[in-house]
Enzyme design. Structure first.
Site, PDB file in Angstrom:
ATOM      1  N   ARG A   1     -15.692  -3.760  14.963  1.00 12.60           N
ATOM      2  CA  ARG A   1     -15.808  -4.126  16.373  1.00 12.60           C
ATOM      3  C   ARG A   1     -15.160  -5.485  16.614  1.00 12.60           C
ATOM      4  O   ARG A   1     -15.299  -6.405  15.797  1.00 12.60           O
ATOM      5  CB  ARG A   1     -17.283  -4.194  16.774  1.00 12.60           C
ATOM      6  CG  ARG A   1     -17.913  -2.828  17.028  1.00 12.60           C
ATOM      7  CD  ARG A   1     -19.346  -2.997  17.492  1.00 12.60           C
ATOM      8  NE  ARG A   1     -20.120  -3.730  16.507  1.00 12.60           N
ATOM      9  CZ  ARG A   1     -20.949  -4.747  16.787  1.00 12.60           C
ATOM     10  NH1 ARG A   1     -21.106  -5.149  18.032  1.00 12.60           N
ATOM     11  NH2 ARG A   1     -21.623  -5.348  15.828  1.00 12.60           N
TER      12      ARG A   1
ATOM     13  N   SER B   1       6.003  14.495 -17.036  1.00 10.39           N
ATOM     14  CA  SER B   1       6.295  13.553 -18.107  1.00 10.39           C
ATOM     15  C   SER B   1       7.741  13.733 -18.533  1.00 10.39           C
ATOM     16  O   SER B   1       8.236  14.864 -18.599  1.00 10.39           O
ATOM     17  CB  SER B   1       5.372  13.814 -19.297  1.00 10.39           C
ATOM     18  OG  SER B   1       5.929  13.246 -20.471  1.00 10.39           O
TER      19      SER B   1
ATOM     20  N   LYS C   1       3.247  18.761 -19.236  1.00 12.49           N
ATOM     21  CA  LYS C   1       2.233  17.797 -18.808  1.00 12.49           C
ATOM     22  C   LYS C   1       2.143  17.729 -17.283  1.00 12.49           C
ATOM     23  O   LYS C   1       3.151  17.680 -16.588  1.00 12.49           O
ATOM     24  CB  LYS C   1       2.621  16.424 -19.355  1.00 12.49           C
ATOM     25  CG  LYS C   1       1.508  15.432 -19.420  1.00 12.49           C
ATOM     26  CD  LYS C   1       0.824  15.423 -20.779  1.00 12.49           C
ATOM     27  CE  LYS C   1       0.053  14.123 -20.986  1.00 12.49           C
ATOM     28  NZ  LYS C   1      -0.748  13.684 -19.881  1.00 12.49           N
TER      29      LYS C   1
ATOM     30  N   ASN D   1       0.046  15.220 -14.991  1.00 12.73           N
ATOM     31  CA  ASN D   1      -0.917  14.132 -14.958  1.00 12.73           C
ATOM     32  C   ASN D   1      -1.701  14.135 -13.647  1.00 12.73           C
ATOM     33  O   ASN D   1      -1.166  14.485 -12.601  1.00 12.73           O
ATOM     34  CB  ASN D   1      -0.190  12.794 -15.111  1.00 12.73           C
ATOM     35  CG  ASN D   1       0.315  12.582 -16.525  1.00 12.73           C
ATOM     36  OD1 ASN D   1      -0.403  12.840 -17.475  1.00 12.73           O
ATOM     37  ND2 ASN D   1       1.559  12.146 -16.651  1.00 12.73           N
TER      38      ASN D   1
ATOM     39  N   ARG E   1     -14.520 -26.765   6.807  1.00  9.37           N
ATOM     40  CA  ARG E   1     -13.290 -26.130   6.327  1.00  9.37           C
ATOM     41  C   ARG E   1     -13.105 -26.529   4.879  1.00  9.37           C
ATOM     42  O   ARG E   1     -13.067 -27.712   4.568  1.00  9.37           O
ATOM     43  CB  ARG E   1     -12.079 -26.626   7.154  1.00  9.37           C
ATOM     44  CG  ARG E   1     -10.707 -26.190   6.648  1.00  9.37           C
ATOM     45  CD  ARG E   1     -10.457 -24.698   6.653  1.00  9.37           C
ATOM     46  NE  ARG E   1     -10.823 -23.972   7.849  1.00  9.37           N
ATOM     47  CZ  ARG E   1     -10.007 -23.766   8.901  1.00  9.37           C
ATOM     48  NH1 ARG E   1      -8.789 -24.223   8.874  1.00  9.37           N
ATOM     49  NH2 ARG E   1     -10.427 -23.076   9.944  1.00  9.37           N
TER      50      ARG E   1
END
Lengths: 304, 304, 304, 304
Positions: free
Chosen positions: A38, A128, A134, A136, A167
């Site tokens: 908001r 791969s 393969k 992944n 600050r």
């Protein structure tokens, strides 16, 4: 018979309930982030007094607060007190973790030996260079890599609230990049998670087959509860434990071991035994919980 | 004349506004923690299905949810999705940080060379076995020591949400001690902070004297704004910057340097100059902001 | 045929090499911790000058440094510069992580569907009050719970080095409990890890069976390299990729698909194909690497 | 007379000793980083076996290890065990903290009311758009902002060592950016710290003036030790404590209060009292410690 220990499987759970949990986590994060997002008005000046605006500072702040996106006067010291930044960072990290939890579960279900769920494949993704076979889990990997980094970035942003006076020397400046990182990582995790969930492939037959790997041991709790009605709780637990050991030693289904035990067969007939060992009959409130999660999700997302 | 640089002092701020900021931070944390502390019902069973309760699981959960302290059905997967634990931990850490920020400011004001505020002394507290003159800031030290540890404990608790399936191997268990630690540290910080704030000693004369150390440089922004009305913003900034350098080089009050400059003296008479260099006249909305913070604090704490 | 993707399995690795990696991690941590554990002399006084010892401070420090356990003058400012504490904490956390990595691997191998390794069981350990069949991975859980908490405790100890002057307000005090925690957690993880490793049960037949689940796909890299000798690298990769897809689609062993392809059968006879698909023949330097790790381990531990 | 409490000042310390401590911290980090920076050979293949290199893997690894920059065979499982990455990250964070500690001390000494040291000013650096008099401690701010972020990045890198098997789903990938960040932040902190230290401006007169603010209280330990020789330790501590309270209440120098006390004046003549209250005479081994730190620094840096 898979082995000597049965740690992962406690009692049956449906994939739908697992996904409903995922949804619940995402819905909570969505609600929390919407609240953080908001618009807020922070009008402060160099030391928080609005003095540089002459006598008009507070009037200006009130006028701005009354305009469209702001919901009230917010010249409230967030210059000095950085709790909001810390909370926002924490919610981003929690969100990344909720998404990472989905990726964690999928990556575990994708293991070769388990094969219950798969992230969507895409040409040119996850291959791969030397291993033609393969594939992944690149989406899970990317989501988890984001999620693993988020909590410590949030800690840096919470901790930088310990700064000096109006600050800090460094405390404020240490917030900048980590906040951008958190937004980037959580956004990236979300983007990949949408792709993951929308294209998720499920192998229901494999799920059922994996459940059967324990030859009924996963239903032992239910059998013990059923016997407890006539044998008493302690005696039922003891007998099922003994039968469990026998089933493992003999590599036989637990149901068959129980059926061979006259003390049990006298109390539970074959139909009752078969019913006990049907995992689909031991799902408790899974369906109702899924419905509740879906309703909550629809309510949350229809509002945005 | 204190030195060659004037970093800490931007424009005047009152101690009351600083304390109002502290209050604002504490009020926000109080509201957030009150929300986390509402009772919640989590009824799940070993894998979250409630199956072990037979067909009665959901009915039981709904009945419990309808009883006094719960505000609705909460059998919602927090077993699997640990976002709530992470959020609660983060809010504890933010709270500890808000309290630590108070201690940070007080410890800086307590420095021998500054001496504007002091934590309460108590017989037998903060002494040194070999240094009879020493009074250590034991409350600030204790609060800061708690606050510095909290953010990383929260990160551990957020990160443990990246666990496996319905119950992690380690992820859940890694939550236990850090959550207790966070509760203990935040509670201890709060306890010490109450003692600190209730007994805080303020040296208002010293605050005013420290403000005067800059020989008016801290009012340079106000002088520049006043001149800008007739000289234009750029020209006013430039002239005040030059006067500032001269004041530092000559170790004279900025007001006197400005009074010697005909171009300025023509535009601002002596009374106007004196008024500009009264810090009490350049506090902007400080009073109104303090009132707002106090009203917010009263509203929050009267509700509990 | 296990599924549609083969992510976990790249090329074969032996359990011995995995354990040799574990050993390597532990050996490195042992060496690093032994270095941190050497006695050090810090003689400082309230502000690091040794002034309270009169004119004798440095002479005393030198004399102490020359005695048995110290290896030289160490009155070197660790009072003010806390790098050593941070480094020691980091090494404890790295050690906990190395041990946690062992537990991670074992817990994954213990999954019902994988069943390749098991932590030792002990009567009364890891059972469930309602699930007679359950054997929880309590050692892995305990080790991982320790290891997951260690890195953030180390971060707190490194970060507290950002303290003020010769003695911090809070920074030093924030070190106390986290350092004890780290020692406790790392020690507990080590204690459990010794029990875990000493009693680890291995199911070699299951390891081999799991390797065969991919029907030879795990050997695709080797087949591609073998073909590359006569077909060229790109062409070999392309052909094996096509054969891989066919093997998955037809649920046949990759070896058989290759044997049916004349272009390949011409280049590799049946014996060569069989040899390619024997995982035991594609272990590279695994044995030599294990020997090297064992030699390093013996050298490290024989010295203590 | 500055106030009612004297926390910061324990006993005198020279700026030279403070800077020698800074040097000590930097020297230790330099030595540790030099060790981490030695070239290492990691030759592994997809799963750490070197199988893809055919039978030549180990021979190749040994041959490479024997060439110039490598100091031995290093095909040692760092593919799987990520302790080295964690240790390197921790050392970078410790280094950033050592540099941040310098910035922390300088920023405290730069406070308007203290004014003992100043970071170098540069045209166009550290100004404020609305406050012509402002000179912000931009170097300290930048160094501290880097240093505050480093420890948690190191924690992420240590924690990612808890990954799965020979290559993690996410754990390895979570290392990439944080490691670059750590190198960037530590390098930036170092770059700014060199500018800070090379251009540091010291106000020795102000240091002495600030020491005198306590009207001799900072020498109370020394007076107590001197009296202990004839009065006994307990009695001396008690008398000095009483005199300290009187000095504070009467806003008089502690020396004068002691001189008025016959019991003390009988034991310490005026010359002895004057000597006790000369801070320059109570510096213990400061000079020798500075020499030792400089020698260590020269040895470390001449080697590179």
């Amino acid at each position: 018979m898979p082995g000597r220990t049965f740690l992962q499987q406690a009692v049956p759970v449906t994939f739908g309930l697992k996904a409903a949990h995922w949804l619940g986590g995402v819905v909570e994060s969505h609600a929390a982030l919407a609240d953080h997002a908001r618009p807020r008005l922070t009008l402060a000046g160099a030391a928080g007094t609005l003095a540089s605006l002459g006598g008009e500072g507070m009037a200006l702040a009130r006028a701005m607060a009354a305009t469209a996106p702001f919901d009230g006067l917010q010249t409230d010291g967030s210059h000095a007190m950085r709790g909001r930044v810390g909370r926002f960072a924490a919610e981003l990290a929690v969100t990344a973790t909720m998404l990472g939890k989905i990726a964690r579960d999928v990556s575990l279900m994708m293991q070769t030996e388990i094969g219950e769920a798969f992230e969507p494949s895409a040409p040119g993704k996850g291959g791969s260079s030397t291993m033609p076979h393969k594939r992944n889990p690149v989406l899970c990997t990317a989501i988890l890599a984001c999620a693993m980094r988020a909590p410590n970035l949030a800690a840096t942003l919470i901790g930088s609230g310990l700064h000096e006076h109006e600050r800090a020397v460094g405390g404020w400046h240490a917030e900048w990049e980590p906040l951008f990182e958190l937004l980037r990582l959580t956004g990236a995790a979300l983007n990949h998670a949408v792709t993951l969930v929308e294209g998720l492939e499920i192998d229901a037959a494999r799920m059922r087959a994996n459940l059967d790997l324990t030859q009924g041991l996963v239903m032992a709790e239910r059998a013990a509860f059923a016997l407890a009605a006539t044998l008493g709780k302690a005696q039922a637990h003891h007998r099922i434990e003994a039968a469990t050991k026998a089933a493992i030693a003999q590599r036989r289904p637990l149901r068959d071991v129980l059926a061979d035990d006259p003390a049990i067969a006298n109390r539970l007939d074959m139909a009752a035994l078969d019913a006990i060992f049907d995992p689909a009959g031991y799902l408790g409130g899974a369906g109702a919980l899924i419905d509740a999660a879906l309703a909550r999700g629809r309510a949350q997302f229809s509002a945005c």
